[in-house]
Scaffold this active site. Sequence first.
Site, PDB file in Angstrom:
ATOM      1  N   GLY A 227      86.286  15.206  10.106  1.00  0.00           N
ATOM      2  CA  GLY A 227      85.884  15.302  11.511  1.00  0.00           C
ATOM      3  C   GLY A 227      85.259  14.013  11.996  1.00  0.00           C
ATOM      4  O   GLY A 227      84.689  13.955  13.092  1.00  0.00           O
ATOM      5  N   GLU A 268      87.564  14.841   3.287  1.00  0.00           N
ATOM      6  CA  GLU A 268      89.010  14.973   3.530  1.00  0.00           C
ATOM      7  C   GLU A 268      89.405  14.274   4.822  1.00  0.00           C
ATOM      8  O   GLU A 268      89.908  14.915   5.756  1.00  0.00           O
ATOM      9  CB  GLU A 268      89.380  16.449   3.696  1.00  0.00           C
ATOM     10  CG  GLU A 268      88.990  17.328   2.578  1.00  0.00           C
ATOM     11  CD  GLU A 268      88.912  18.784   3.013  1.00  0.00           C
ATOM     12  OE1 GLU A 268      88.998  19.086   4.221  1.00  0.00           O
ATOM     13  OE2 GLU A 268      88.771  19.626   2.135  1.00  0.00           O
ATOM     14  N   PRO A 269      89.169  12.993   4.938  1.00  0.00           N
ATOM     15  CA  PRO A 269      89.461  12.324   6.205  1.00  0.00           C
ATOM     16  C   PRO A 269      90.948  12.163   6.483  1.00  0.00           C
ATOM     17  O   PRO A 269      91.732  11.883   5.581  1.00  0.00           O
ATOM     18  CB  PRO A 269      88.807  10.945   6.030  1.00  0.00           C
ATOM     19  CG  PRO A 269      88.770  10.735   4.556  1.00  0.00           C
ATOM     20  CD  PRO A 269      88.644  12.081   3.912  1.00  0.00           C
ATOM     21  N   ARG A 307      99.605  14.958  21.417  1.00  0.00           N
ATOM     22  CA  ARG A 307      98.154  15.113  21.559  1.00  0.00           C
ATOM     23  C   ARG A 307      97.670  15.095  23.017  1.00  0.00           C
ATOM     24  O   ARG A 307      96.806  15.895  23.379  1.00  0.00           O
ATOM     25  CB  ARG A 307      97.405  14.043  20.747  1.00  0.00           C
ATOM     26  CG  ARG A 307      97.706  14.045  19.260  1.00  0.00           C
ATOM     27  CD  ARG A 307      96.784  13.146  18.460  1.00  0.00           C
ATOM     28  NE  ARG A 307      95.453  13.699  18.336  1.00  0.00           N
ATOM     29  CZ  ARG A 307      94.421  13.338  19.044  1.00  0.00           C
ATOM     30  NH1 ARG A 307      94.523  12.373  19.928  1.00  0.00           N
ATOM     31  NH2 ARG A 307      93.256  13.915  18.894  1.00  0.00           N
ATOM     32  N   TYR A 311      95.944  18.620  23.612  1.00  0.00           N
ATOM     33  CA  TYR A 311      94.471  18.601  23.561  1.00  0.00           C
ATOM     34  C   TYR A 311      93.844  17.876  24.734  1.00  0.00           C
ATOM     35  O   TYR A 311      92.647  17.642  24.721  1.00  0.00           O
ATOM     36  CB  TYR A 311      94.000  17.834  22.319  1.00  0.00           C
ATOM     37  CG  TYR A 311      94.534  18.292  21.001  1.00  0.00           C
ATOM     38  CD1 TYR A 311      94.368  19.608  20.578  1.00  0.00           C
ATOM     39  CD2 TYR A 311      95.167  17.396  20.149  1.00  0.00           C
ATOM     40  CE1 TYR A 311      94.831  20.001  19.333  1.00  0.00           C
ATOM     41  CE2 TYR A 311      95.631  17.797  18.907  1.00  0.00           C
ATOM     42  CZ  TYR A 311      95.463  19.104  18.507  1.00  0.00           C
ATOM     43  OH  TYR A 311      95.916  19.483  17.280  1.00  0.00           O
ATOM     44  N   CYS A 337     111.647  18.048  29.935  1.00  0.00           N
ATOM     45  CA  CYS A 337     111.626  18.902  31.132  1.00  0.00           C
ATOM     46  C   CYS A 337     110.414  19.822  31.131  1.00  0.00           C
ATOM     47  O   CYS A 337     110.521  21.053  31.033  1.00  0.00           O
ATOM     48  CB  CYS A 337     112.932  19.690  31.231  1.00  0.00           C
ATOM     49  SG  CYS A 337     114.205  18.658  31.931  1.00  0.00           S
ATOM     50  N   TYR A 365      98.231  12.348  13.402  1.00  0.00           N
ATOM     51  CA  TYR A 365      98.753  13.471  14.190  1.00  0.00           C
ATOM     52  C   TYR A 365      99.720  13.007  15.282  1.00  0.00           C
ATOM     53  O   TYR A 365      99.765  13.574  16.369  1.00  0.00           O
ATOM     54  CB  TYR A 365      97.597  14.293  14.799  1.00  0.00           C
ATOM     55  CG  TYR A 365      96.578  14.697  13.776  1.00  0.00           C
ATOM     56  CD1 TYR A 365      96.864  15.681  12.854  1.00  0.00           C
ATOM     57  CD2 TYR A 365      95.330  14.075  13.704  1.00  0.00           C
ATOM     58  CE1 TYR A 365      95.937  16.046  11.875  1.00  0.00           C
ATOM     59  CE2 TYR A 365      94.397  14.426  12.739  1.00  0.00           C
ATOM     60  CZ  TYR A 365      94.714  15.412  11.833  1.00  0.00           C
ATOM     61  OH  TYR A 365      93.798  15.767  10.869  1.00  0.00           O
TER      62      TYR A 365
HETATM   63  N1  LLP Z   1      90.092  19.034   6.456  1.00  0.00           N
HETATM   64  C1  LLP Z   1      90.463  20.151   7.082  1.00  0.00           C
HETATM   65  C2  LLP Z   1      90.202  21.437   6.459  1.00  0.00           C
HETATM   66  C3  LLP Z   1      91.100  20.086   8.330  1.00  0.00           C
HETATM   67  O1  LLP Z   1      91.440  21.203   8.949  1.00  0.00           O
HETATM   68  C4  LLP Z   1      91.332  18.821   8.919  1.00  0.00           C
HETATM   69  C5  LLP Z   1      92.007  18.738  10.222  1.00  0.00           C
HETATM   70  C6  LLP Z   1      90.938  17.669   8.225  1.00  0.00           C
HETATM   71  C7  LLP Z   1      90.312  17.810   6.987  1.00  0.00           C
HETATM   72  C8  LLP Z   1      91.169  16.286   8.763  1.00  0.00           C
HETATM   73  O2  LLP Z   1      90.404  16.073   9.906  1.00  0.00           O
HETATM   74  P1  LLP Z   1      90.321  14.624  10.583  1.00  0.00           P
HETATM   75  O3  LLP Z   1      89.680  13.674   9.619  1.00  0.00           O
HETATM   76  O4  LLP Z   1      91.701  14.187  10.839  1.00  0.00           O
HETATM   77  O5  LLP Z   1      89.528  14.807  11.822  1.00  0.00           O
HETATM   78  N2  LLP Z   1      95.775  17.712  15.097  1.00  0.00           N
HETATM   79  C9  LLP Z   1      94.492  17.492  15.695  1.00  0.00           C
HETATM   80  C10 LLP Z   1      93.267  17.879  14.981  1.00  0.00           C
HETATM   81  C11 LLP Z   1      93.345  19.164  14.204  1.00  0.00           C
HETATM   82  C12 LLP Z   1      93.269  18.818  12.791  1.00  0.00           C
HETATM   83  C13 LLP Z   1      93.206  19.996  11.934  1.00  0.00           C
HETATM   84  N3  LLP Z   1      92.494  19.788  10.751  1.00  0.00           N
HETATM   85  C14 LLP Z   1      94.416  16.200  16.432  1.00  0.00           C
HETATM   86  O6  LLP Z   1      95.454  15.623  16.708  1.00  0.00           O
HETATM   87  O7  LLP Z   1      93.333  15.784  16.821  1.00  0.00           O
END
Ligand code: LLP
Length: 410
Positions: A227, A268-269, A307, A311, A337, A365
Amino acid sequence: MILENSRYQLGGVDLLEVANEFGTPVYVYDADTIADKYQQINTAFSAVKLRIKFACKALSNLSVLRYMKSLGAGLDVVSIQEAMLGVKAGFEPKEIFFSPNGVSFDEICQGVGLGLAINIDNISILEQFGHKYGNTVPCSIRLNPHIVAGGNAHIQTGHIDSKFGISIYQMRHLTRVVASDNIKVVGLHLHTGSDILDASVFTKGADILFEAAKNFKDLEFVDFGSGFKVPYKEDDAVTDMAELGKELTPRFKTFCKSYGRELELWFEPGKYIVSEAGVFLVRTNVVKQTMATVFVGVESGQNHLTRPMYYNAYHEIVNISNPEGTKRVYTVVGYICETDTFGWDRKLNEVREGDILAFKNAGAYGFTMSNNYNSRLRPAEVFIYKGKAHLIRKHEPFDDLLRNQVEIKL
Ligand code: LLP
């Protein structure tokens, strides 16, 4: 992406040349930026036993996964298919953290069969897991700490209405289920969402996990998910990794002392490592003046970079074909479309039909959320490694749209 001598470059490679050589639309990723981001986390947490599990869902191209492995990362996956990609990319199954949500018990068993590290996020599956494996297969547990992380509400997962994790308020039930089958819980996990604005969320989450850890005697790691905030706009907040390391490290050490064992700390980045490493290049099809605005219609859309529409996310857009052009106000839209608007009222260097636009922050993403809506084909991917651009995914051929269709005689 930097501007040097009126040319935009990424990883030392000229982006207009990449567009010409490989064709557009194309995702382009820079290996050095990825390594740099990865190293920032390592450095910030150098005083603890850190494990970085790259979130495969952000960018799952095999070559990029192999590169992550070469940096020393493990992998975080949410489907058996992502796990299989990880294995194909060379990860040891035990380095792959299988952390799905809402999957069948059968899929969890497939994960056990592959030898993955299993993370369970609901009590029903945990019960079945305990009945089948007892204490023979270790697992970890995803908790929902009920922290509201702030930021884009679409991508928050720690709140009370979230489908993710087992509520910390169900701890008594959870420990009964664990005890009844003597389940070996080796990890506790949380993830409160993506693009978290308020960094105190991480320390609050940590305190909650440390408290919860008292209920489990076999822990080997705690996993704080991810996050981390990346800048999408110039003045956006960013997670200060060094600062976070300074705040979390002593808390974690104190916790380990009281727990009686030195545990591993996992993250888990996804975004933090790859978002800024990527740009998405598209060609301008049409410039269209209406009574309301000037639309720039590009040869791409919500099918390639979803995105902004999904979002309401902001991606900076740059006209890399005309860096010296007069800035004008445009609305950039796709060819789908639907009303697939990438951005309203963007000040871009004058856009001419045929110009190449670059979307920034496209490493995370981007391609992984692309699809074939309107029977459009998905983009190519290019990896800039050691100063050279390598094609790592071809433009999708039309045959792929037909591949699994079964024609019946009518
Ligand atoms: N760990 C878990 C359990 C997750 O669900 C996620 C993202 C991550 C790690 C990685 O998070 P990050 O470091 O990328 O923020 N598709 C969306 C965000 C939803 C991601 C879902 N889980 C976007 O484009 O912003």
